[in-house]
Write a protein that holds these residues in place. Structure first.
Motif, PDB file in Angstrom:
ATOM      1  N   PRO A   9      -0.156  -1.247  16.849  1.00 16.29           N
ATOM      2  CA  PRO A   9      -0.383  -2.086  18.011  1.00 16.29           C
ATOM      3  C   PRO A   9      -1.461  -3.138  17.823  1.00 16.29           C
ATOM      4  CG  PRO A   9      -1.407   0.050  18.299  1.00 16.29           C
ATOM      5  CD  PRO A   9      -0.626   0.104  17.020  1.00 16.29           C
ATOM      6  N   GLU A  10      -2.274  -3.005  16.785  1.00 14.74           N
ATOM      7  CA  GLU A  10      -3.356  -3.956  16.605  1.00 14.74           C
ATOM      8  C   GLU A  10      -2.922  -5.071  15.657  1.00 14.74           C
ATOM      9  OE1 GLU A  10      -7.371  -2.122  16.308  1.00 14.74           O
ATOM     10  OE2 GLU A  10      -6.164  -0.373  15.840  1.00 14.74           O
ATOM     11  N   PRO A  11      -3.047  -6.319  16.069  1.00 12.58           N
ATOM     12  CA  PRO A  11      -2.649  -7.425  15.200  1.00 12.58           C
ATOM     13  C   PRO A  11      -3.683  -7.680  14.111  1.00 12.58           C
ATOM     14  CG  PRO A  11      -3.557  -8.271  17.237  1.00 12.58           C
ATOM     15  CD  PRO A  11      -3.507  -6.771  17.368  1.00 12.58           C
ATOM     16  N   ALA A  12      -3.212  -8.093  12.951  1.00  9.97           N
ATOM     17  CA  ALA A  12      -4.123  -8.478  11.881  1.00  9.97           C
ATOM     18  C   ALA A  12      -4.512  -9.930  12.092  1.00  9.97           C
ATOM     19  CB  ALA A  12      -3.446  -8.303  10.526  1.00  9.97           C
ATOM     20  N   GLY A  13      -5.426 -10.398  11.286  1.00 16.90           N
ATOM     21  CA  GLY A  13      -5.803 -11.787  11.366  1.00 16.90           C
ATOM     22  C   GLY A  13      -7.076 -11.997  12.156  1.00 16.90           C
TER      23      GLY A  13
ATOM     24  N   LEU B 296      -6.624  -4.291  12.028  1.00 17.04           N
ATOM     25  CA  LEU B 296      -5.719  -3.801  11.004  1.00 17.04           C
ATOM     26  C   LEU B 296      -4.350  -3.627  11.632  1.00 17.04           C
ATOM     27  CD1 LEU B 296      -5.318  -2.599   8.103  1.00 17.04           C
ATOM     28  CD2 LEU B 296      -5.757  -0.366   9.143  1.00 17.04           C
ATOM     29  N   SER B 297      -3.328  -4.154  10.988  1.00 17.29           N
ATOM     30  CA  SER B 297      -1.963  -3.903  11.447  1.00 17.29           C
ATOM     31  C   SER B 297      -1.248  -3.078  10.384  1.00 17.29           C
ATOM     32  CB  SER B 297      -1.208  -5.204  11.721  1.00 17.29           C
ATOM     33  OG  SER B 297      -0.919  -5.877  10.533  1.00 17.29           O
ATOM     34  N   VAL B 298      -0.309  -2.278  10.846  1.00 17.64           N
ATOM     35  CA  VAL B 298       0.455  -1.410   9.961  1.00 17.64           C
ATOM     36  C   VAL B 298       1.926  -1.586  10.278  1.00 17.64           C
ATOM     37  CG1 VAL B 298       0.891   0.955   9.200  1.00 17.64           C
ATOM     38  CG2 VAL B 298      -1.409   0.290   9.948  1.00 17.64           C
ATOM     39  N   GLU B 299       2.700  -1.920   9.275  1.00 17.10           N
ATOM     40  CA  GLU B 299       4.160  -1.957   9.399  1.00 17.10           C
ATOM     41  C   GLU B 299       4.687  -0.808   8.564  1.00 17.10           C
ATOM     42  OE1 GLU B 299       7.830  -4.558   7.689  1.00 17.10           O
ATOM     43  OE2 GLU B 299       6.141  -5.686   8.503  1.00 17.10           O
ATOM     44  N   THR B 300       5.478   0.053   9.174  1.00 19.57           N
ATOM     45  CA  THR B 300       6.007   1.224   8.483  1.00 19.57           C
ATOM     46  C   THR B 300       7.489   1.028   8.207  1.00 19.57           C
ATOM     47  OG1 THR B 300       4.419   2.615   9.640  1.00 19.57           O
ATOM     48  CG2 THR B 300       6.279   3.725   8.621  1.00 19.57           C
ATOM     49  N   THR B 301       7.858   1.169   6.947  1.00 13.60           N
ATOM     50  CA  THR B 301       9.262   1.113   6.546  1.00 13.60           C
ATOM     51  C   THR B 301       9.551   2.313   5.654  1.00 13.60           C
ATOM     52  OG1 THR B 301       8.743  -0.300   4.651  1.00 13.60           O
ATOM     53  CG2 THR B 301       9.408  -1.412   6.683  1.00 13.60           C
ATOM     54  N   SER B 302      10.798   2.471   5.306  1.00 17.78           N
ATOM     55  CA  SER B 302      11.200   3.548   4.416  1.00 17.78           C
ATOM     56  C   SER B 302      12.106   2.975   3.336  1.00 17.78           C
ATOM     57  CB  SER B 302      11.933   4.631   5.206  1.00 17.78           C
ATOM     58  OG  SER B 302      12.303   5.684   4.353  1.00 17.78           O
ATOM     59  N   ALA B 303      11.831   3.355   2.104  1.00 15.38           N
ATOM     60  CA  ALA B 303      12.657   2.912   0.977  1.00 15.38           C
ATOM     61  C   ALA B 303      12.959   4.117   0.100  1.00 15.38           C
ATOM     62  CB  ALA B 303      11.931   1.835   0.171  1.00 15.38           C
ATOM     63  N   ASP B 304      14.221   4.502   0.040  1.00 18.23           N
ATOM     64  CA  ASP B 304      14.653   5.639  -0.772  1.00 18.23           C
ATOM     65  C   ASP B 304      13.845   6.904  -0.484  1.00 18.23           C
ATOM     66  OD1 ASP B 304      16.622   4.066  -2.030  1.00 18.23           O
ATOM     67  OD2 ASP B 304      15.170   3.338  -3.497  1.00 18.23           O
ATOM     68  N   GLY B 305      13.577   7.164   0.784  1.00 21.56           N
ATOM     69  CA  GLY B 305      12.860   8.365   1.180  1.00 21.56           C
ATOM     70  C   GLY B 305      11.347   8.281   1.045  1.00 21.56           C
ATOM     71  N   ILE B 306      10.845   7.141   0.654  1.00 19.00           N
ATOM     72  CA  ILE B 306       9.404   6.934   0.517  1.00 19.00           C
ATOM     73  C   ILE B 306       8.922   6.141   1.724  1.00 19.00           C
ATOM     74  CG2 ILE B 306       7.556   5.904  -0.864  1.00 19.00           C
ATOM     75  CD1 ILE B 306       9.474   6.162  -3.310  1.00 19.00           C
ATOM     76  N   ARG B 307       7.895   6.632   2.388  1.00 16.80           N
ATOM     77  CA  ARG B 307       7.313   5.911   3.525  1.00 16.80           C
ATOM     78  C   ARG B 307       6.401   4.821   2.973  1.00 16.80           C
ATOM     79  NH1 ARG B 307       4.979   8.503   8.916  1.00 16.80           N
ATOM     80  NH2 ARG B 307       4.259   6.600   9.890  1.00 16.80           N
ATOM     81  N   VAL B 308       6.670   3.592   3.383  1.00 15.34           N
ATOM     82  CA  VAL B 308       5.889   2.445   2.922  1.00 15.34           C
ATOM     83  C   VAL B 308       5.069   1.917   4.088  1.00 15.34           C
ATOM     84  CG1 VAL B 308       5.955   0.131   1.919  1.00 15.34           C
ATOM     85  CG2 VAL B 308       7.652   1.843   1.217  1.00 15.34           C
ATOM     86  N   LEU B 309       3.764   1.885   3.911  1.00 16.25           N
ATOM     87  CA  LEU B 309       2.851   1.340   4.910  1.00 16.25           C
ATOM     88  C   LEU B 309       2.363  -0.008   4.411  1.00 16.25           C
ATOM     89  CD1 LEU B 309       0.648   4.501   5.539  1.00 16.25           C
ATOM     90  CD2 LEU B 309       2.706   3.795   6.770  1.00 16.25           C
ATOM     91  N   THR B 310       2.768  -1.075   5.078  1.00 20.99           N
ATOM     92  CA  THR B 310       2.292  -2.406   4.729  1.00 20.99           C
ATOM     93  C   THR B 310       1.116  -2.701   5.647  1.00 20.99           C
ATOM     94  OG1 THR B 310       4.520  -3.064   4.081  1.00 20.99           O
ATOM     95  CG2 THR B 310       2.928  -4.832   4.497  1.00 20.99           C
ATOM     96  N   LEU B 311      -0.065  -2.753   5.046  1.00 18.86           N
ATOM     97  CA  LEU B 311      -1.307  -2.915   5.790  1.00 18.86           C
ATOM     98  C   LEU B 311      -1.777  -4.355   5.698  1.00 18.86           C
ATOM     99  CD1 LEU B 311      -3.012   0.259   4.295  1.00 18.86           C
ATOM    100  CD2 LEU B 311      -1.743   0.092   6.438  1.00 18.86           C
ATOM    101  N   ALA B 312      -2.323  -4.864   6.800  1.00 22.07           N
ATOM    102  CA  ALA B 312      -2.849  -6.229   6.818  1.00 22.07           C
ATOM    103  C   ALA B 312      -4.120  -6.258   7.658  1.00 22.07           C
ATOM    104  CB  ALA B 312      -1.814  -7.197   7.382  1.00 22.07           C
ATOM    105  N   GLY B 313      -5.154  -6.873   7.111  1.00 25.96           N
ATOM    106  CA  GLY B 313      -6.414  -6.991   7.828  1.00 25.96           C
ATOM    107  C   GLY B 313      -7.520  -6.244   7.120  1.00 25.96           C
ATOM    108  N   GLU B 314      -8.416  -5.652   7.910  1.00 20.74           N
ATOM    109  CA  GLU B 314      -9.589  -4.969   7.377  1.00 20.74           C
ATOM    110  C   GLU B 314      -9.502  -3.468   7.603  1.00 20.74           C
ATOM    111  OE1 GLU B 314     -13.064  -6.702   9.157  1.00 20.74           O
ATOM    112  OE2 GLU B 314     -12.598  -8.695   8.367  1.00 20.74           O
ATOM    113  N   ILE B 315      -9.922  -2.725   6.584  1.00 17.13           N
ATOM    114  CA  ILE B 315     -10.003  -1.270   6.701  1.00 17.13           C
ATOM    115  C   ILE B 315     -11.485  -0.913   6.703  1.00 17.13           C
ATOM    116  CG2 ILE B 315      -9.437   0.951   5.674  1.00 17.13           C
ATOM    117  CD1 ILE B 315      -7.041  -0.433   4.300  1.00 17.13           C
ATOM    118  N   ASP B 316     -11.973  -0.483   7.857  1.00 17.98           N
ATOM    119  CA  ASP B 316     -13.373  -0.092   7.981  1.00 17.98           C
ATOM    120  C   ASP B 316     -13.497   0.963   9.076  1.00 17.98           C
ATOM    121  OD1 ASP B 316     -13.230  -1.478  10.414  1.00 17.98           O
ATOM    122  OD2 ASP B 316     -14.245  -3.249   9.618  1.00 17.98           O
ATOM    123  N   HIS B 317     -14.720   1.272   9.479  1.00 18.79           N
ATOM    124  CA  HIS B 317     -14.901   2.337  10.474  1.00 18.79           C
ATOM    125  C   HIS B 317     -14.306   1.984  11.834  1.00 18.79           C
ATOM    126  CE1 HIS B 317     -18.443  -0.164  11.290  1.00 18.79           C
ATOM    127  NE2 HIS B 317     -18.474   0.382  12.487  1.00 18.79           N
TER     128      HIS B 317
END
Length: 126
Positions: free
Chosen positions: A9-13, A18-39
């Motif tokens: 729900p949080e937009p990057a930029g 931090l924004s997170v887009e979750t997809t799945s590829a061949d049974g693997i969960r892919v988290l596409t992260l954008a922005g800052e990862i901090d406390h």
């Protein structure tokens, strides 16, 4: 081949977001992260990584759009790596930019968690 489920729900930029887009590829969960990862954004990342209640969870975190990561992110990834491993799965980090990779390397996370240069490489099994 890919099933897309959008989350984060949080937009990057914006500073501190931090924004997170979750997809799945061949049974693997892919988290596409954008922005800052901090406390401030750690809970968003922690929730996205919480999949160890599924059998043999495999997760790739695409860090290509992450602009900053501090020790909070490192700790979250290490905790997730351990939990996923205990559940019979794994975590891989992919496509980290230069500054994020410097942080990962500096504290030795790349010796504990499998880090790949590209998302494609991270999705290859083996």
């Amino acid at each position: 081949m890919s099933e897309v489920e959008m989350t984060g729900p949080e937009p990057a930029g914006q500073t501190g977001q931090l924004s997170v887009e979750t997809t799945s590829a061949d049974g693997i969960r892919v988290l596409t992260l954008a922005g800052e990862i901090d406390h401030h954004t750690g809970d968003t990342l922690r929730q996205a990584l919480h999949v160890w209640d599924t059998p043999r969870p495999r997760v790739v975190a695409d860090l290509g759009q992450v602009t900053f990561m501090d020790s909070s992110g490192i700790n979250i990834f290490i905790t997730a790596h351990r939990a996923l491993g205990e559940a019979g799965g794994w975590l891989r980090l992919a496509a980290a930019g230069e500054s994020v990779m410097r942080t990962i390397s500096l504290v030795g996370v790349d010796t504990v968690i499998d880090c790949r240069e590209t998302l494609h490489q991270a999705l290859l099994t083996g």
